[in-house]
Enzyme design. Structure first.
Site, mmCIF file in Angstrom:
data_model
loop_
_atom_site.group_PDB
_atom_site.id
_atom_site.type_symbol
_atom_site.label_atom_id
_atom_site.label_comp_id
_atom_site.label_asym_id
_atom_site.label_seq_id
_atom_site.Cartn_x
_atom_site.Cartn_y
_atom_site.Cartn_z
ATOM 1 N N LYS A 132 0.518 -1.000 0.033
ATOM 2 C CA LYS A 132 -0.074 -0.175 -0.170
ATOM 3 C C LYS A 132 0.967 1.501 0.312
ATOM 4 C CE LYS A 132 -2.766 1.606 3.808
ATOM 5 N NZ LYS A 132 -3.865 1.571 4.616
ATOM 6 N N TYR A 167 0.763 4.032 6.596
ATOM 7 C CA TYR A 167 2.018 4.247 7.017
ATOM 8 C C TYR A 167 3.395 5.010 7.056
ATOM 9 C CZ TYR A 167 0.516 -0.693 4.236
ATOM 10 O OH TYR A 167 0.693 -1.935 4.797
#
Length: 377
Positions: A132, A167
């Site tokens: 991702k 993230y």
């Protein structure tokens, strides 16, 4: 390859009951493991399942790391012992903003607890993320229509996409501690391993789907589109991911680096579909472009079939809805890009791990059967 000279490493694995956590414990307890011998502590939000090999843990901690006060109370007394933190925890929510809030809070709470005392021993953190990083917040409908992945193979030095992504926030939190301890980031592809506690478990989803098709004599139809059926993908065996994380945390050159982590090979879903059919002894159904198939709708009312399979075979009690991810899997497999990461950086830095993706499928099905999560036949 320069490695730290340590003889009393203590690992804290947060998210210990997920696929990678299970494999990481097994790897850390091998007599030939890098940095060993290891003492291993494990944290999870829920009590340990019966299939979990708790005997491999030196200490188990049942803890919701979203709770700052309790996290500090439980973990701060261990700050003089824990030398390495393996961050595998994941909170999945409806929006990426919620993902950022929850996941950042959990990591911050743990780091504050482990670095609160003057005699803290924490020297390294490994952060598990995924692709991702290159795709963006694909499961958030607010952004999904705007996303355009970079040209594969995905490389670690690609710039961040201009979209919210938890993230990024986790990486930034670790960077803010750069004067206190080192860290490494491990970007996995589709992870293949054995657990009922991993949110996005594509392998178990497919195995449950195959088991239900076999029992009810349904055709095992492909859940994606023609593009993914014919084009290349990669995957990450949890054993490779665990080995890379251990390698990185004891290797000087790997400090403050991000690494892709895949098996090092590629496959088409057509090839993988044939392998699954052979393992489960079901008929291979070729993909037909005109055959519109909505796997999410098809599986929506199949929970009772899985309940019967569990009951009839004396399996570990699971609900189909809790261990599968049909919506996420179907959405990804209906995209039109090749999901392939470059492993060049990892190899150049000296990590030798690899796995044969197609050959490993039968081994993982056997593992699930031994754990009494899948039926024997």
């Amino acid at each position: 390859m320069m490695q730290e000279n340590t003889t009393s490493n203590v690992a804290l694995i947060v998210g210990v009951t997920g696929m990678v956590g299970v494999s990481l414990i097994e790897c850390l307890k091998k007599p030939t493991v890098l940095g060993g011998p290891w003492t291993v502590y494990g944290v999870s939000r829920q009590p340990l399942p019966t299939w979990f090999l708790s005997s491999l843990l030196n200490k188990y901690i049942n803890l919701d790391t979203l709770d700052q006060e309790n996290t500090h109370k439980i973990l701060s007394p261990l700050s003089s012992q824990i030398t390495h933190l393996f961050w595998l925890a994941l909170s999945v929510n409806q929006t990426e903003e919620e993902n950022i809030s929850h996941n950042s809070t959990m990591l911050s709470n743990v780091l504050k607890a482990l670095t609160s005392a003057p005699d803290t021993k924490l020297s390294s953190v490994t952060l598990q993320t995924g692709t991702k990083q290159y795709l963006g917040p694909v499961f958030d409908p607010k952004f999904s229509s705007e996303l355009a992945p970079p040209v594969p193979p995905f490389k670690e030095d690609y710039p961040r996409l201009p979209f919210p992504n938890f993230y990024h926030d986790l990486e930034d939190i670790l960077a803010s501690y750069s004067n206190s301890f080192s860290h490494s980031v491990h970007r996995a592809s589709a992870i293949v391993g054995a657990s009922t506690r991993s949110f996005f478990n594509v392998a178990l989803t497919l195995f449950v789907y195959a088991s239900i098709c076999k029992r009810e004599n349904y055709p095992f139809r492909y859940v994606g589109n023609k593009y993914t059926w014919e084009h290349f993908w990669d995957a990450t065996d949890v054993r490779v991911l665990a080995e890379q994380q251990i390698w990185a945390c004891v290797t000087e050159k790997a400090k403050f680096q991000a690494f892709n982590c895949t098996n090092g090979d590629v496959f088409t879903w057509k090839q993988l579909w044939k392998v699954i059919c052979n393992v489960f002894d079901i008929e291979f159904v070729p993909f037909h472009e005109k055959d519109e198939f909505d796997c999410v709708a098809f599986m929506k009312d199949k929970g009772h079939v899985w309940d019967s399979i569990v009951e009839e075979n004396g399996l570990y009690k699971t609900k189909m809805e809790e261990i599968t991810c049909f919506y996420g899997m179907q959405m990804i497999l209906k995209q039109e890009f090749q999901h392939v990461c470059s492993m060049n950086k990892s190899r150049e830095f000296g990590f030798p791990g690899y796995a044969d993706t197609l050959r490993s499928i039968a081994n993982w099905v056997d593992k699930y059967r031994q754990m009494k999560i899948l039926p024997m036949n």
